[in-house]
Design an enzyme around this catalytic site. Sequence first.
Site, PDB file in Angstrom:
ATOM      1  N   TRP A  17     -10.871  -3.589  -7.603  1.00  0.00           N
ATOM      2  CA  TRP A  17     -10.566  -3.305  -6.127  1.00  0.00           C
ATOM      3  C   TRP A  17     -11.572  -4.119  -5.429  1.00  0.00           C
ATOM      4  O   TRP A  17     -12.894  -3.902  -5.400  1.00  0.00           O
ATOM      5  CB  TRP A  17     -10.604  -1.983  -5.960  1.00  0.00           C
ATOM      6  CG  TRP A  17     -10.420  -1.305  -4.400  1.00  0.00           C
ATOM      7  CD1 TRP A  17      -9.269  -1.680  -3.790  1.00  0.00           C
ATOM      8  CD2 TRP A  17     -11.529  -0.942  -3.569  1.00  0.00           C
ATOM      9  NE1 TRP A  17      -9.230  -1.243  -2.590  1.00  0.00           N
ATOM     10  CE2 TRP A  17     -10.671  -0.806  -2.441  1.00  0.00           C
ATOM     11  CE3 TRP A  17     -12.821  -0.421  -3.742  1.00  0.00           C
ATOM     12  CZ2 TRP A  17     -11.169   0.146  -0.921  1.00  0.00           C
ATOM     13  CZ3 TRP A  17     -13.194   0.159  -2.594  1.00  0.00           C
ATOM     14  CH2 TRP A  17     -12.717   0.501  -1.600  1.00  0.00           C
ATOM     15  N   ARG A  18     -11.094  -5.269  -4.648  1.00  0.00           N
ATOM     16  CA  ARG A  18     -11.839  -5.734  -3.305  1.00  0.00           C
ATOM     17  C   ARG A  18     -11.750  -4.904  -2.312  1.00  0.00           C
ATOM     18  O   ARG A  18     -10.593  -4.363  -1.811  1.00  0.00           O
ATOM     19  CB  ARG A  18     -11.052  -7.105  -3.187  1.00  0.00           C
ATOM     20  CG  ARG A  18     -11.611  -7.445  -1.913  1.00  0.00           C
ATOM     21  CD  ARG A  18     -10.992  -8.698  -1.124  1.00  0.00           C
ATOM     22  NE  ARG A  18     -11.278  -9.062   0.044  1.00  0.00           N
ATOM     23  CZ  ARG A  18     -10.459  -8.814   1.173  1.00  0.00           C
ATOM     24  NH1 ARG A  18      -9.141  -8.295   0.908  1.00  0.00           N
ATOM     25  NH2 ARG A  18     -10.780  -8.998   2.378  1.00  0.00           N
ATOM     26  N   ALA A  19     -12.928  -4.211  -1.855  1.00  0.00           N
ATOM     27  CA  ALA A  19     -12.872  -3.462  -0.692  1.00  0.00           C
ATOM     28  C   ALA A  19     -11.913  -3.770   0.468  1.00  0.00           C
ATOM     29  O   ALA A  19     -12.387  -4.841   1.142  1.00  0.00           O
ATOM     30  CB  ALA A  19     -14.320  -3.101  -0.392  1.00  0.00           C
ATOM     31  N   ASP A  20     -11.247  -2.863   0.890  1.00  0.00           N
ATOM     32  CA  ASP A  20     -10.633  -3.070   1.932  1.00  0.00           C
ATOM     33  C   ASP A  20     -11.058  -2.559   3.221  1.00  0.00           C
ATOM     34  O   ASP A  20     -10.386  -2.627   4.418  1.00  0.00           O
ATOM     35  CB  ASP A  20      -9.021  -2.763   1.886  1.00  0.00           C
ATOM     36  CG  ASP A  20      -8.915  -1.108   1.477  1.00  0.00           C
ATOM     37  OD1 ASP A  20     -10.033  -0.737   1.156  1.00  0.00           O
ATOM     38  OD2 ASP A  20      -7.738  -0.735   1.586  1.00  0.00           O
ATOM     39  N   GLU A  53      -6.358  -4.898  -7.232  1.00  0.00           N
ATOM     40  CA  GLU A  53      -6.083  -4.810  -5.714  1.00  0.00           C
ATOM     41  C   GLU A  53      -6.952  -5.665  -4.623  1.00  0.00           C
ATOM     42  O   GLU A  53      -8.162  -5.641  -4.924  1.00  0.00           O
ATOM     43  CB  GLU A  53      -6.080  -3.331  -5.193  1.00  0.00           C
ATOM     44  CG  GLU A  53      -5.064  -2.258  -5.809  1.00  0.00           C
ATOM     45  CD  GLU A  53      -5.130  -0.967  -5.392  1.00  0.00           C
ATOM     46  OE1 GLU A  53      -3.974  -0.528  -5.567  1.00  0.00           O
ATOM     47  OE2 GLU A  53      -5.988  -0.250  -4.784  1.00  0.00           O
ATOM     48  N   HIS A  54      -6.145  -6.094  -3.858  1.00  0.00           N
ATOM     49  CA  HIS A  54      -6.562  -6.691  -2.460  1.00  0.00           C
ATOM     50  C   HIS A  54      -7.497  -7.770  -2.811  1.00  0.00           C
ATOM     51  O   HIS A  54      -8.322  -8.520  -1.732  1.00  0.00           O
ATOM     52  CB  HIS A  54      -7.526  -5.564  -1.733  1.00  0.00           C
ATOM     53  CG  HIS A  54      -7.005  -4.430  -1.456  1.00  0.00           C
ATOM     54  ND1 HIS A  54      -6.063  -4.046  -0.861  1.00  0.00           N
ATOM     55  CD2 HIS A  54      -7.329  -3.018  -2.136  1.00  0.00           C
ATOM     56  CE1 HIS A  54      -5.498  -3.048  -0.617  1.00  0.00           C
ATOM     57  NE2 HIS A  54      -6.450  -2.268  -1.315  1.00  0.00           N
ATOM     58  N   GLU A  75      -1.811  -3.884  -5.268  1.00  0.00           N
ATOM     59  CA  GLU A  75      -1.447  -3.782  -3.741  1.00  0.00           C
ATOM     60  C   GLU A  75      -2.227  -5.240  -3.352  1.00  0.00           C
ATOM     61  O   GLU A  75      -3.367  -5.483  -3.387  1.00  0.00           O
ATOM     62  CB  GLU A  75      -2.204  -2.683  -3.268  1.00  0.00           C
ATOM     63  CG  GLU A  75      -1.482  -2.511  -1.705  1.00  0.00           C
ATOM     64  CD  GLU A  75      -2.298  -1.221  -1.006  1.00  0.00           C
ATOM     65  OE1 GLU A  75      -1.060  -0.553  -0.652  1.00  0.00           O
ATOM     66  OE2 GLU A  75      -3.219  -1.264  -0.835  1.00  0.00           O
ATOM     67  N   TYR A  78      -4.571  -6.782   2.674  1.00  0.00           N
ATOM     68  CA  TYR A  78      -4.028  -6.416   4.051  1.00  0.00           C
ATOM     69  C   TYR A  78      -4.371  -7.634   5.056  1.00  0.00           C
ATOM     70  O   TYR A  78      -3.632  -7.637   5.959  1.00  0.00           O
ATOM     71  CB  TYR A  78      -4.658  -5.168   4.568  1.00  0.00           C
ATOM     72  CG  TYR A  78      -4.552  -3.880   3.582  1.00  0.00           C
ATOM     73  CD1 TYR A  78      -3.558  -3.569   2.795  1.00  0.00           C
ATOM     74  CD2 TYR A  78      -5.591  -2.856   3.932  1.00  0.00           C
ATOM     75  CE1 TYR A  78      -3.377  -2.347   2.076  1.00  0.00           C
ATOM     76  CE2 TYR A  78      -5.441  -1.834   2.950  1.00  0.00           C
ATOM     77  CZ  TYR A  78      -4.549  -1.502   2.324  1.00  0.00           C
ATOM     78  OH  TYR A  78      -4.376  -0.290   1.358  1.00  0.00           O
TER      79      TYR A  78
END
Length: 189
Positions: A17-20, A53-54, A75, A78
Site C-alpha cells: 500500500w502506497r500511503a494515500d 493499492e495506490h 484500488e 486517488y
Amino acid sequence: MVQINSSHVVIDHTWLWRADHDVGGSVMYSRNYVATGLEVNGNNVRAYGLFVEHTLGDMVVWNGEDGEVYFYQSELPYDVTQANYANKGYHSYHVGDNVQRHTAYGAGVYSFFRDNDVHMDTGIKAPTRSGIKFDNAFNKMLSGKGGIDHVLNNQGGSAYNSGMSYLCGFHAEFDQDLADFEDAFNFLQ
C-alpha cells in the site's frame, strides 16, 4: 515495494500500500512516490490474497511464467492525473508481453479518482493467448471522477458513475445495473 526474482515462491495474504494519507492529511499531487507494488520476475510464483493499492505506476508487473493469483484486490491512486497516469499506459495488473502462461482467479480493480477526471483504458493488461487466463475479473468505480473503460484489455464493459463491470459470469447487483447485465449477456452471445 517488492520484487521477486526467485522461482517457486508463495505469497500469502500480502497488502502492498502506497500511503494515500499521512499525518498532514490526504496525500495529493502524486507525492509519496512508489512506482510498483509488486514485480514478479521468477517462474512458478503463486499468490494468495494479494492486495496492492495506490502506486503511481502499474500496481503489479508480472513477468514470470506460470504465475497464479488467487484473489487480487487493487484500488487505483486517488491523486493522479490523466497525463501522469492513464496516458502513460499504467494499469492495476500488468502481465508482461512475453509471458506465455499466467492464471488469476478473482481479480478486482477499484477506481476512486478523487482529484482529477481520469479515464483508464483497462484495469488489467495482459497478452492475448491461450495460456493467459483470468476467471471472474471485474472493475468497480467506488466514487470520484472518470473511470475504467474495460476489465481486461478491450474485453468487458466500463465502470463509471459508481458502476461495476464483470469480464465473465453474470451479476446484477442493483436494479439499475440490469442494462449492464443485458449488455454483458449480449456480448457473450
